[in-house]
Design a protein around this motif. Sequence first.
Motif, PDB file in Angstrom:
ATOM      1  N   MET A  65      -7.824  -9.234   4.435  1.00 39.60           N
ATOM      2  CA  MET A  65      -8.621  -8.300   3.643  1.00 39.60           C
ATOM      3  C   MET A  65      -7.994  -6.907   3.752  1.00 39.60           C
ATOM      4  N   LYS A  66      -7.239  -6.550   2.724  1.00 38.26           N
ATOM      5  CA  LYS A  66      -6.526  -5.272   2.703  1.00 38.26           C
ATOM      6  C   LYS A  66      -6.364  -4.861   1.256  1.00 38.26           C
ATOM      7  N   ASP A  67      -6.506  -3.578   0.976  1.00 41.50           N
ATOM      8  CA  ASP A  67      -6.487  -3.079  -0.385  1.00 41.50           C
ATOM      9  C   ASP A  67      -5.199  -2.305  -0.637  1.00 41.50           C
ATOM     10  N   THR A  68      -4.953  -2.019  -1.906  1.00 39.85           N
ATOM     11  CA  THR A  68      -3.827  -1.181  -2.337  1.00 39.85           C
ATOM     12  C   THR A  68      -4.340  -0.182  -3.357  1.00 39.85           C
ATOM     13  N   VAL A  69      -3.967   1.083  -3.207  1.00 35.45           N
ATOM     14  CA  VAL A  69      -4.317   2.103  -4.188  1.00 35.45           C
ATOM     15  C   VAL A  69      -3.062   2.478  -4.966  1.00 35.45           C
ATOM     16  N   PHE A  70      -3.221   2.712  -6.257  1.00 36.68           N
ATOM     17  CA  PHE A  70      -2.114   3.130  -7.116  1.00 36.68           C
ATOM     18  C   PHE A  70      -2.295   4.599  -7.487  1.00 36.68           C
ATOM     19  N   PHE A  71      -1.195   5.316  -7.596  1.00 35.51           N
ATOM     20  CA  PHE A  71      -1.187   6.695  -8.065  1.00 35.51           C
ATOM     21  C   PHE A  71      -0.530   6.689  -9.440  1.00 35.51           C
ATOM     22  N   PRO A  72      -1.344   6.637 -10.500  1.00 38.50           N
ATOM     23  CA  PRO A  72      -0.813   6.344 -11.846  1.00 38.50           C
ATOM     24  C   PRO A  72       0.301   7.273 -12.299  1.00 38.50           C
ATOM     25  N   GLU A  73       0.207   8.573 -11.962  1.00 38.37           N
ATOM     26  CA  GLU A  73       1.240   9.493 -12.433  1.00 38.37           C
ATOM     27  C   GLU A  73       2.607   9.142 -11.854  1.00 38.37           C
TER      28      GLU A  73
ATOM     29  N   SER B 220       4.072   5.569  -5.390  1.00 33.87           N
ATOM     30  CA  SER B 220       3.354   4.900  -6.474  1.00 33.87           C
ATOM     31  C   SER B 220       2.129   4.151  -5.966  1.00 33.87           C
ATOM     32  N   GLU B 221       2.162   3.720  -4.707  1.00 35.45           N
ATOM     33  CA  GLU B 221       1.032   3.020  -4.130  1.00 35.45           C
ATOM     34  C   GLU B 221       1.141   3.013  -2.621  1.00 35.45           C
ATOM     35  N   THR B 222       0.012   2.701  -1.977  1.00 30.14           N
ATOM     36  CA  THR B 222       0.003   2.538  -0.528  1.00 30.14           C
ATOM     37  C   THR B 222      -1.156   1.619  -0.158  1.00 30.14           C
ATOM     38  N   PHE B 223      -1.124   1.095   1.067  1.00 26.43           N
ATOM     39  CA  PHE B 223      -2.216   0.260   1.549  1.00 26.43           C
ATOM     40  C   PHE B 223      -3.455   1.115   1.797  1.00 26.43           C
ATOM     41  N   ARG B 224      -4.621   0.539   1.536  1.00 21.24           N
ATOM     42  CA  ARG B 224      -5.890   1.176   1.862  1.00 21.24           C
ATOM     43  C   ARG B 224      -6.836   0.142   2.467  1.00 21.24           C
ATOM     44  N   ALA B 225      -7.849   0.635   3.134  1.00 19.35           N
ATOM     45  CA  ALA B 225      -8.925  -0.237   3.597  1.00 19.35           C
ATOM     46  C   ALA B 225      -9.659  -0.801   2.380  1.00 19.35           C
ATOM     47  N   VAL B 226     -10.281  -1.949   2.565  1.00 19.41           N
ATOM     48  CA  VAL B 226     -11.015  -2.605   1.478  1.00 19.41           C
ATOM     49  C   VAL B 226     -12.027  -1.635   0.866  1.00 19.41           C
TER      50      VAL B 226
ATOM     51  N   PHE C  23     -13.590 -22.003   0.048  1.00 18.86           N
ATOM     52  CA  PHE C  23     -12.650 -21.521   1.060  1.00 18.86           C
ATOM     53  C   PHE C  23     -13.186 -21.794   2.461  1.00 18.86           C
ATOM     54  N   GLU C  24     -12.365 -22.388   3.317  1.00 21.01           N
ATOM     55  CA  GLU C  24     -12.787 -22.786   4.654  1.00 21.01           C
ATOM     56  C   GLU C  24     -12.264 -21.867   5.753  1.00 21.01           C
ATOM     57  N   GLY C  25     -11.602 -20.774   5.374  1.00 22.44           N
ATOM     58  CA  GLY C  25     -11.065 -19.857   6.370  1.00 22.44           C
ATOM     59  C   GLY C  25     -11.999 -18.695   6.633  1.00 22.44           C
ATOM     60  N   ILE C  26     -11.425 -17.585   7.081  1.00 18.15           N
ATOM     61  CA  ILE C  26     -12.182 -16.368   7.331  1.00 18.15           C
ATOM     62  C   ILE C  26     -11.620 -15.242   6.472  1.00 18.15           C
ATOM     63  N   LEU C  27     -12.402 -14.188   6.324  1.00 14.35           N
ATOM     64  CA  LEU C  27     -11.951 -12.965   5.672  1.00 14.35           C
ATOM     65  C   LEU C  27     -11.502 -12.026   6.780  1.00 14.35           C
ATOM     66  N   SER C  28     -10.204 -11.969   7.019  1.00 16.72           N
ATOM     67  CA  SER C  28      -9.643 -11.276   8.183  1.00 16.72           C
ATOM     68  C   SER C  28      -9.180  -9.878   7.801  1.00 16.72           C
ATOM     69  N   ILE C  29      -9.858  -8.862   8.315  1.00 14.64           N
ATOM     70  CA  ILE C  29      -9.503  -7.476   8.008  1.00 14.64           C
ATOM     71  C   ILE C  29      -8.195  -7.123   8.709  1.00 14.64           C
ATOM     72  N   GLU C  30      -7.220  -6.699   7.917  1.00 18.55           N
ATOM     73  CA  GLU C  30      -5.968  -6.161   8.464  1.00 18.55           C
ATOM     74  C   GLU C  30      -5.874  -4.723   7.990  1.00 18.55           C
ATOM     75  N   ASN C  31      -5.891  -3.789   8.910  1.00 15.67           N
ATOM     76  CA  ASN C  31      -5.882  -2.386   8.479  1.00 15.67           C
ATOM     77  C   ASN C  31      -4.515  -1.758   8.679  1.00 15.67           C
ATOM     78  N   GLU C  32      -3.891  -1.381   7.559  1.00 19.11           N
ATOM     79  CA  GLU C  32      -2.628  -0.640   7.576  1.00 19.11           C
ATOM     80  C   GLU C  32      -2.754   0.605   6.707  1.00 19.11           C
ATOM     81  N   ASP C  33      -3.971   1.114   6.596  1.00 22.37           N
ATOM     82  CA  ASP C  33      -4.277   2.301   5.796  1.00 22.37           C
ATOM     83  C   ASP C  33      -3.733   3.535   6.509  1.00 22.37           C
TER      84      ASP C  33
END
Length: 376
Positions: free
Chosen positions: A284-292, A313-319, A340-350
């Motif tokens: 569980m990790k997000d990505t933000v884009f900087f459109p310009e 242009s982009e970087t990792f963000r928290a969910v 889905f039989e797994g887990i939602l595993s938070i990986e933070n690289e924000d």
Amino acid sequence: MKKQPKNSAIGRRDFLAATSSLLAATVPGAEMIVHAANSEAPLPSFPAARPSGDLRKIPIGVFDPVYEHLSLDAMLDKVTALGLEAMEIGTGGYPNNPHCPLDDLIADRSKAKAWLKKFEDRGILVATLSCHGNPIHPDLKHAQKDIDTFRKTVLLAEIIDVRVIVGFSGCPGGTPQDTQPNWITYRWPPEYAKMQDWQWKEKIIPYWKDAAKFAREHGIKRLAFEMHPNFAVYNPRTLMKLREAVGEEIGANCDLSHLFWQGCDPVEVIHFLGKQGALFHAHMKDTVFFPENVNTYGVLNFAFETNELDLASETFRAVGYGHGAGLWKSIVKAYMDVGFEGILSIENEDPILAGEVGVERAAYVLKNVRKELLGE
């Protein structure tokens, strides 16, 4: 490293506003985000969920390198306080593994069981073991270290009854003479196609056939590859290529942060992999884009540090900090829908909400969208 706030039970508007000044200071074009977070306009609400037989409560957990500065007991205190239900534990490779003394645990089953009991006593499931390395690295010393870590991880997984191992596919050189990996994604000029074909035929498929056989012999039938740039498996198509060549032991650690910037639709990816029976784990990790900057430089322009953000242009963000809660609700529902039989595993690289803070914010978003979906 930022300290975790003492009181994590904050309201949604306060939660958004709490980081507004930091966003404005560090993220290009963040003024609109800050304005929306602080405005008096009502926050979007979701329609009440009507749970069906297809929906299930998928455990929310965390990947432990974010707590590498803490002892095992101190980490478990943090995870328990956040109300998380599961963990992904690193055993070696690229992340550090201070919480899993791999050699000691496989040498003594009683030590392994005592180690596992620390998690069980707190009601925390050890869902996966992770060894993110490059076992097909052209540097044979590097490769052998990661091969050994993988095999030891399989042995520990067998001892403590963990059924999923997470990692990378690895990347070899482009020729027998190379000393560094060569990530090839574009098959022209023709010498690149020739190198890529050699990689798959001579290195990638043979290694993973042998590794999957070893895992299968020890009761491990789920090897979850993170589809990651700079490795042979980097998108659903390359994942399925390896699965078709090696066997059903090969599946996905579906880390959407790497697929957002490739233009993948997250819900479509989850449905596709779920239909193939190839969805084993989820970061569980997000990505933000900087459109310009995307408009000027394209997407192959990633930032890992805050001082790189102005031109990124982009970087990792928290969910929830790259894409809104509405999309993450659709993502969690997709996991539920495919069984889905797994887990939602938070990986933070924000780089902005670093360390424990990002885990707390991600957990807040995920727990709330899960509650809405289940009608709790």
